[in-house]
Design an enzyme around this catalytic site. Structure first.
Site, PDB file in Angstrom:
ATOM      1  N   ASP A 126      24.832  19.124  50.012  1.00  0.00           N
ATOM      2  CA  ASP A 126      24.710  17.693  50.283  1.00  0.00           C
ATOM      3  C   ASP A 126      26.121  17.117  50.317  1.00  0.00           C
ATOM      4  O   ASP A 126      27.093  17.779  49.952  1.00  0.00           O
ATOM      5  CB  ASP A 126      23.879  17.059  49.166  1.00  0.00           C
ATOM      6  CG  ASP A 126      23.857  15.543  49.242  1.00  0.00           C
ATOM      7  OD1 ASP A 126      23.571  15.013  50.328  1.00  0.00           O
ATOM      8  OD2 ASP A 126      24.138  14.892  48.221  1.00  0.00           O
ATOM      9  N   ALA A 156      27.308  12.935  49.731  1.00  0.00           N
ATOM     10  CA  ALA A 156      27.559  11.931  48.684  1.00  0.00           C
ATOM     11  C   ALA A 156      26.842  12.277  47.383  1.00  0.00           C
ATOM     12  O   ALA A 156      25.642  12.535  47.368  1.00  0.00           O
ATOM     13  CB  ALA A 156      27.111  10.550  49.164  1.00  0.00           C
ATOM     14  N   ALA A 180      17.405   1.291  43.084  1.00  0.00           N
ATOM     15  CA  ALA A 180      18.193   1.598  44.275  1.00  0.00           C
ATOM     16  C   ALA A 180      18.433   3.092  44.420  1.00  0.00           C
ATOM     17  O   ALA A 180      18.484   3.623  45.532  1.00  0.00           O
ATOM     18  CB  ALA A 180      19.529   0.863  44.226  1.00  0.00           C
ATOM     19  N   MET A 218      17.383   8.136  46.591  1.00  0.00           N
ATOM     20  CA  MET A 218      18.687   8.556  47.117  1.00  0.00           C
ATOM     21  C   MET A 218      18.605   9.941  47.744  1.00  0.00           C
ATOM     22  O   MET A 218      17.947  10.844  47.218  1.00  0.00           O
ATOM     23  CB  MET A 218      19.744   8.543  46.019  1.00  0.00           C
ATOM     24  CG  MET A 218      21.167   8.456  46.552  1.00  0.00           C
ATOM     25  SD  MET A 218      21.550   6.851  47.313  1.00  0.00           S
ATOM     26  CE  MET A 218      21.963   5.849  45.884  1.00  0.00           C
ATOM     27  N   LYS A 235      18.608   6.592  55.499  1.00  0.00           N
ATOM     28  CA  LYS A 235      18.784   5.294  54.847  1.00  0.00           C
ATOM     29  C   LYS A 235      17.701   4.267  55.183  1.00  0.00           C
ATOM     30  O   LYS A 235      17.347   3.451  54.330  1.00  0.00           O
ATOM     31  CB  LYS A 235      20.182   4.743  55.149  1.00  0.00           C
ATOM     32  CG  LYS A 235      21.313   5.658  54.652  1.00  0.00           C
ATOM     33  CD  LYS A 235      21.070   6.125  53.215  1.00  0.00           C
ATOM     34  CE  LYS A 235      22.088   7.159  52.779  1.00  0.00           C
ATOM     35  NZ  LYS A 235      21.668   7.864  51.540  1.00  0.00           N
ATOM     36  N   HIS A 244      14.973   5.236  52.993  1.00  0.00           N
ATOM     37  CA  HIS A 244      15.346   4.872  51.627  1.00  0.00           C
ATOM     38  C   HIS A 244      14.979   3.403  51.361  1.00  0.00           C
ATOM     39  O   HIS A 244      14.383   3.079  50.322  1.00  0.00           O
ATOM     40  CB  HIS A 244      16.851   5.088  51.448  1.00  0.00           C
ATOM     41  CG  HIS A 244      17.357   4.896  50.066  1.00  0.00           C
ATOM     42  ND1 HIS A 244      18.228   5.790  49.458  1.00  0.00           N
ATOM     43  CD2 HIS A 244      17.144   3.919  49.136  1.00  0.00           C
ATOM     44  CE1 HIS A 244      18.514   5.347  48.246  1.00  0.00           C
ATOM     45  NE2 HIS A 244      17.866   4.208  48.030  1.00  0.00           N
ATOM     46  N   ARG A 258      15.141  14.242  54.887  1.00  0.00           N
ATOM     47  CA  ARG A 258      14.498  14.655  53.644  1.00  0.00           C
ATOM     48  C   ARG A 258      13.292  13.778  53.332  1.00  0.00           C
ATOM     49  O   ARG A 258      13.299  12.604  53.674  1.00  0.00           O
ATOM     50  CB  ARG A 258      15.516  14.560  52.485  1.00  0.00           C
ATOM     51  CG  ARG A 258      16.729  15.428  52.668  1.00  0.00           C
ATOM     52  CD  ARG A 258      17.805  15.047  51.667  1.00  0.00           C
ATOM     53  NE  ARG A 258      19.013  15.829  51.920  1.00  0.00           N
ATOM     54  CZ  ARG A 258      20.238  15.389  51.634  1.00  0.00           C
ATOM     55  NH1 ARG A 258      20.415  14.189  51.105  1.00  0.00           N
ATOM     56  NH2 ARG A 258      21.278  16.153  51.872  1.00  0.00           N
ATOM     57  N   ASP A 284      22.249  16.703  44.621  1.00  0.00           N
ATOM     58  CA  ASP A 284      22.271  15.930  43.378  1.00  0.00           C
ATOM     59  C   ASP A 284      21.068  15.008  43.200  1.00  0.00           C
ATOM     60  O   ASP A 284      21.011  14.264  42.230  1.00  0.00           O
ATOM     61  CB  ASP A 284      23.546  15.075  43.322  1.00  0.00           C
ATOM     62  CG  ASP A 284      23.547  13.973  44.382  1.00  0.00           C
ATOM     63  OD1 ASP A 284      23.477  14.320  45.577  1.00  0.00           O
ATOM     64  OD2 ASP A 284      23.615  12.795  44.022  1.00  0.00           O
TER      65      ASP A 284
END
Length: 265
Positions: free
Chosen positions: A8, A10, A41, A45, A49, A52, A156, A182
């Site tokens: 990944d 970020a 928020a 993750m 986006k 998200h 994802r 992460d």
């Protein structure tokens, strides 16, 4: 033997703590009069986006606050409007978050020398990554392959970005591949693709701390928080959870031991 590592970006190889998107997600909801927490928020993750933002809007507390303010739950139009504000705000700051984490460039160079192929997936679009990639390359981090959500049918938790990495890197079968990330959505992506899936604690969005906060934390409290994150990642499908990105070589050795004894992801 493991032939490819798919990282990944970020919260894993760049942007310690994954703070770039966090602050923008909070900002665009605040502009609509909705205060969301860091946890709200961060929960989705790793997803593309817009997905998200939709996931935040589906959270029970956010839905209730939105209904109180606007008389209805968030609509697709609301999600589109939030995303339309999100993109330019993120573009304004992304260049600040492209530096690879400490040790990443050297570790990846070492893995490449050993013959491993390095792929990558992300929740960012290609246009966003066109800002991140050159910044990372300046400091020595350049994966062999990058696939973004807008280049496959869906991001994802679907496995398509990993499959496209495997195709471009000519790596098969999936048990020769290790995905490192992460977030919960990273773990789902890896398991849905049938590859070895490894979660990271320090620097992760799930831990949600800056490097300075980690260094200032009470050691016992930090270990307790890491244990919570480890449990969350394992419950989401992680085969292994490591402390930091620089523990990837040890994770490779552990997984190759499992492969040698007949283990499969």
């Amino acid at each position: 033997m493991i032939e490819a590592i798919i990282f990944d970006w970020a919260g894993t190889t760049v942007d310690y703590g994954c703070f770039a998107p966090l602050q923008v997600f909070k900002q665009v909801f605040q502009e609509r009069g909705i205060e969301i927490t860091d946890r709200e928020a961060r929960e989705p993750m790793g997803m593309q986006k817009r997905d998200h933002i939709a996931a935040i809007c589906q959270q029970e507390r956010v839905r209730q606050i939105w209904e109180e303010k606007y008389g209805q739950f968030p609509t697709e139009q609301d999600i589109d409007e939030l995303y339309a504000r999100f993109e330019p705000a993120l573009f304004d700051i992304l260049h600040q978050f492209g530096a690879p984490l400490e040790g990443v460039s050297e570790m990846v160079a070492s893995l490449k020398k050993q013959g491993l192929k390095i792929g990558s997936t992300t929740g960012y679009t290609r246009e966003m990554m066109n800002i991140i990639v050159p910044e990372a390359a300046k400091l020595g981090y350049s994966p062999d392959c990058l696939v973004t959500p807008n280049e496959v049918p869906a991001g994802r938790p679907y496995p398509w970005m990993i499959y496209e990495n495997m195709k471009q890197l000519s790596v098969y079968p999936p048990d020769r591949v290790m995905k490192v990330g992460d977030t919960v959505s990273d773990m789902h992506e890896g398991r849905n693709a049938g590859v070895w899936t490894v979660g990271i604690l320090e620097g992760s969005s799930e831990l949600g701390l800056s490097r300075q906060e980690v260094e200032a934390f009470d050691p016992e409290e930090l270990e307790a928080l890491k244990a919570e994150v480890e449990t969350r990642l394992k419950e989401s499908g992680a085969h292994l959870v490591i402390n930091s990105i620089n523990d990837v070589p040890q994770a490779i050795r552990q997984i190759e031991m499992l492969l040698a004894t007949g283990g499969r992801p």
